[in-house]
Scaffold this motif. Structure first.
Motif, short mmCIF file in Angstrom:
data_model
loop_
_atom_site.label_atom_id
_atom_site.label_comp_id
_atom_site.label_asym_id
_atom_site.label_seq_id
_atom_site.Cartn_x
_atom_site.Cartn_y
_atom_site.Cartn_z
N UNK A 1 0.79 -1.09 -0.13
CA UNK A 1 -0.02 0.01 0.07
C UNK A 1 0.70 1.29 -0.21
N UNK A 2 0.28 2.38 -0.31
CA UNK A 2 0.97 3.65 -0.26
C UNK A 2 0.08 4.94 0.10
N UNK A 3 0.62 5.38 1.50
CA UNK A 3 -0.28 6.35 1.97
C UNK A 3 -1.82 5.98 2.18
N UNK A 4 -1.89 4.99 2.72
CA UNK A 4 -3.31 4.47 3.00
C UNK A 4 -3.96 4.81 4.23
N UNK A 5 -3.08 4.35 5.32
CA UNK A 5 -3.43 4.70 6.71
C UNK A 5 -2.33 4.52 7.55
N UNK A 6 -2.34 4.88 8.93
CA UNK A 6 -1.24 4.56 9.92
C UNK A 6 -1.23 3.02 9.95
#
Length: 226
Positions: free
Chosen positions: A147-152
């Motif tokens: 993933x990329x820049x989805x969630x903490x």
């Protein structure tokens, strides 16, 4: 099909060299994808217009660089894929990977389906959320979830781990505070079954700014560890 103006970023020899190194024979497909992001991606609100001048370095190459930490022939699931980042650059850089993109929003799903058809690459697109039972049933047991820049990281783990086989790996593209994020969530991640957490830099030899990746091994559900 679609139209973009001259791409001055690619006039930078370092950017061009990195792209040719990462994509090899699929360089033309990577350029087509970059152009589609710069045109349809902006028009449809998936990419900010200010990003166009840095599309290679901030998006396409930034994602493709993570391929260097992914094992050969892996079955990879990209959750919250959005405009196809990082899944499509990874698929272009590594034809051996079996890539599935998971995206819940219709307009993004349609964007992904369209560009996959244009590129004519063997990538599956599923509309849904990573935590949906149908998605878990369809693509669970993956070798890698990315993933990329989805969630903490704590939330990302909750969505990613059910899709991984035991021994599989979470590979999340993160920013400069990745180490702090690991420390903040380490206890929760361990309880969820994610271990061997570490931060790695990818593409350091070819990119002006290396890609920061968080990696962790899924050890199985609590009470069912190996």
């Amino acid at each position: 099909m679609f139209h973009v103006k001259h791409d001055p970023e690619f006039d930078d020899p370092a950017v061009a060299a990195a792209a040719h190194m990462m994509f090899g024979r699929r360089m033309d497909a990577a350029a087509t994808y970059r152009d589609f992001l710069a045109d349809a991606g902006v028009v449809r609100g998936l990419i900010g217009p200010r990003e166009v001048d840095q599309m290679w370095s901030r998006h396409v190459l930034n994602c493709a660089a993570a391929a260097e930490v992914i094992a050969a022939d892996a079955r990879l699931v990209d959750i919250g894929s959005g405009a196809g980042l990082p899944g499509i650059p990874l698929a272009l850089a590594r034809p051996d990977l079996r890539v599935t993109l998971v995206e819940p929003l219709l307009r993004r799903y349609e964007f992904l389906t369209e560009i996959i058809g244009i590129l004519d690459i063997d990538v599956q697109v599923i509309r849904g959320r990573a935590e949906d039972k149908d998605v878990v049933s369809s693509v669970g047991g993956a070798d890698v979830v990315t993933s990329r820049a989805v969630a903490p990281l704590d939330r990302l783990a909750r969505w990613s781990l059910p899709l991984l086989r035991t021994g599989g790996e979470l590979v999340a593209i993160k920013g400069s505070s990745a180490g702090e994020e690991i420390e903040k969530h380490r206890a929760a991640l361990s309880r969820a079954g994610l271990g061997e957490l570490r931060v790695e830099s990818c593409g350091a030899d070819s990119l002006a700014v290396a890609t920061t990746v968080v990696r962790g091994e899924y050890r199985g559900k609590p009470g069912k560890r190996r």
